[in-house]
Design an enzyme around this catalytic site. Sequence first.
Site, PDB file in Angstrom:
ATOM      1  N   GLN A  77       0.806  -1.072  -0.019  1.00  0.00           N
ATOM      2  CA  GLN A  77      -0.149   0.007   0.156  1.00  0.00           C
ATOM      3  C   GLN A  77       0.975   1.211   0.012  1.00  0.00           C
ATOM      4  O   GLN A  77       1.957   1.163   0.669  1.00  0.00           O
ATOM      5  CB  GLN A  77      -0.922   0.065   1.038  1.00  0.00           C
ATOM      6  CG  GLN A  77      -1.953   1.098   1.227  1.00  0.00           C
ATOM      7  CD  GLN A  77      -2.958   1.003   2.306  1.00  0.00           C
ATOM      8  OE1 GLN A  77      -2.851   0.082   3.033  1.00  0.00           O
ATOM      9  NE2 GLN A  77      -3.731   1.993   2.633  1.00  0.00           N
ATOM     10  N   CYS A  83      -6.581   0.400   1.556  1.00  0.00           N
ATOM     11  CA  CYS A  83      -6.103  -0.783   2.066  1.00  0.00           C
ATOM     12  C   CYS A  83      -7.217  -2.032   1.985  1.00  0.00           C
ATOM     13  O   CYS A  83      -6.920  -3.079   1.525  1.00  0.00           O
ATOM     14  CB  CYS A  83      -5.964  -0.924   3.636  1.00  0.00           C
ATOM     15  SG  CYS A  83      -7.430  -0.417   4.742  1.00  0.00           S
ATOM     16  N   HIS A 254      -8.875  -0.852   9.244  1.00  0.00           N
ATOM     17  CA  HIS A 254      -8.038  -1.374   8.329  1.00  0.00           C
ATOM     18  C   HIS A 254      -8.499  -2.746   7.971  1.00  0.00           C
ATOM     19  O   HIS A 254      -8.942  -3.667   8.707  1.00  0.00           O
ATOM     20  CB  HIS A 254      -6.763  -1.545   9.154  1.00  0.00           C
ATOM     21  CG  HIS A 254      -5.404  -1.719   8.185  1.00  0.00           C
ATOM     22  ND1 HIS A 254      -5.138  -0.830   7.121  1.00  0.00           N
ATOM     23  CD2 HIS A 254      -4.663  -2.933   8.015  1.00  0.00           C
ATOM     24  CE1 HIS A 254      -4.157  -1.261   6.540  1.00  0.00           C
ATOM     25  NE2 HIS A 254      -3.770  -2.243   7.020  1.00  0.00           N
ATOM     26  N   ASN A 287      -1.760  -7.823   6.244  1.00  0.00           N
ATOM     27  CA  ASN A 287      -1.625  -6.617   6.207  1.00  0.00           C
ATOM     28  C   ASN A 287      -1.260  -5.990   5.138  1.00  0.00           C
ATOM     29  O   ASN A 287      -0.039  -6.090   4.717  1.00  0.00           O
ATOM     30  CB  ASN A 287      -1.027  -5.994   7.527  1.00  0.00           C
ATOM     31  CG  ASN A 287      -1.238  -4.616   7.559  1.00  0.00           C
ATOM     32  OD1 ASN A 287      -1.453  -3.637   6.834  1.00  0.00           O
ATOM     33  ND2 ASN A 287      -0.945  -4.118   8.855  1.00  0.00           N
ATOM     34  N   TRP A 289      -0.170  -3.227   4.382  1.00  0.00           N
ATOM     35  CA  TRP A 289       0.835  -2.314   4.437  1.00  0.00           C
ATOM     36  C   TRP A 289       2.350  -3.059   4.253  1.00  0.00           C
ATOM     37  O   TRP A 289       3.640  -2.428   4.052  1.00  0.00           O
ATOM     38  CB  TRP A 289       0.895  -1.587   5.920  1.00  0.00           C
ATOM     39  CG  TRP A 289      -0.080  -0.671   6.079  1.00  0.00           C
ATOM     40  CD1 TRP A 289      -0.954  -0.375   4.991  1.00  0.00           C
ATOM     41  CD2 TRP A 289      -0.446  -0.169   7.508  1.00  0.00           C
ATOM     42  NE1 TRP A 289      -1.887   0.883   5.745  1.00  0.00           N
ATOM     43  CE2 TRP A 289      -1.605   0.796   7.158  1.00  0.00           C
ATOM     44  CE3 TRP A 289      -0.148  -0.343   8.649  1.00  0.00           C
ATOM     45  CZ2 TRP A 289      -2.022   1.548   8.211  1.00  0.00           C
ATOM     46  CZ3 TRP A 289      -0.816   0.559   9.641  1.00  0.00           C
ATOM     47  CH2 TRP A 289      -1.807   1.504   9.364  1.00  0.00           C
TER      48      TRP A 289
END
Length: 507
Positions: A77, A83, A254, A287, A289
């Site tokens: 990301q 997200c 998230h 995740n 990220w």
Amino acid sequence: MGVFDTVKKYRGQDYKALKAKAKASGCMFVDSEFPPNDQSLSTTPGKFGNVEWKRPAELCQKPRLFTDGVSRDDVMQGNLGNCWFVAALSCLTSVKPYWHKVVPDPKSQEWNPEKTEEYQGIFKFHFWRYGHWTEVVVDDLLPTVNGKLIFIHSKCGGEFWSALLEKAYAKIFGSYEALDGGRLTEALEDFTGGVSDSLDLVEMGIKDKPDNRVDLYARLKREMDRNTMMGASIPADSSAEMEQVTPNGLVKGHAYGVTAVRDIHMKGSGLFGLFNREILQMICLRNPWGNKEWTGPFSDGSPEWDKITNSDKKKIGLVKEDDGEFWMTFEDFCGHFQRLDLCTLVNTSILSLRKTWHEGLAHGEWRGPNRAGGCSNHPTFLHNPQYAFDVTDDDDEFMIQLMQKSSRDQTGSSNKTIGFKVMRVETNRTFRMHNVDLHDVLKAKDFSNTRSLFSHQTRVKKGRYVIVPSTFEPNQEEEFLVRVYTSSSNNFMWVSWFFGFFFSFNF
């Protein structure tokens, strides 16, 4: 709609024709429908800094569309709150037939250093949009700051498929900023044409009811076997809590992709096994990220992994590094996560060995005082469009999805609050209902301000059923798509009232 249905051209742009035109002109393709300027980024000039639009060849020496294939940990990301989209991309990479549908002809689109004259800086991607697949064309000019991509990028610096796909998706909604904030289910539906469902784990009492957890775990294992895409989240209670990292490493507000649901064997058994159990029910999440992982039991490097057999560690591909992917027990998952999103890939192929569904599909609209009656609190409820279908066997099942054709822009989505009722009617009914009280309400889907609603009803009686989709308030106008899936042919029809007479139209 299947994976291999006819593809429409977004805004009439033809990939082959545009590529040929660029080649004839001796110039790289520049997309006039989504130009490399501030308007394609945001309505707020300078929001993302001093942006320069650069082609991949300006960012690295050997640009590639793909490097060593594609996997769920390719996508990272960037400087955008999408997200939900990144998590959906991670899920997509694990279902190869749909990934190849979204990214068509990957080999022909790849950079070829031996045939540089064939490269014109143009790419195409496919998205499912309200009942059909749509081809979206983009150029390869990507937004950068200080020579680096500012939005989605690959873990491998020279790989660009994810950045280009994100650009194509942003083009549909008018800008990159329009992707800031959204629902995982939206992207999953647009990648697959599947039907999505959202489960409120708190409302279901999953945390404190072991029997409910057992049932949910069994369902998720079945769904994984069917290539159902899944995501999980912990809703933020306020804007201040958005993307707040909890003490155990999880992020509020998230979207996480669910990448595996597995039984994990432990060393030893019985009273000598961990938690007195020989097998642990585990779930793996990612995740978007690419970091910030769960820090509780079975986090990377935790001592609990010493109790797991080496063969199981190898089977699950355990990697102990801060890459955004982590395992946790299903019990811990149910104790911390509050929302679970599922996108079911509905199989309608008559040649398949798996469960086959029969589809009924119709485009409709709530329009004017005679076709936008609001919910059943209003006397005009039955003015809404009505759709009938048949269930041919007792103890059968059906699935229904209602999707409004709302749009996204820089102010967010334009969703109306929608819902629907399902009623069992006379088997010979071919005209519209005029009195709800005369029929059994089988299912009333709670109203929600969301793009789509889903209902899966099991053990239903055979007979004819009518769906009445509506907005919550009357006189709210919007187009919608309704889909029905049954085990057998369902005689799906739209029942209409016209000039005082009733007609039914089969699809």
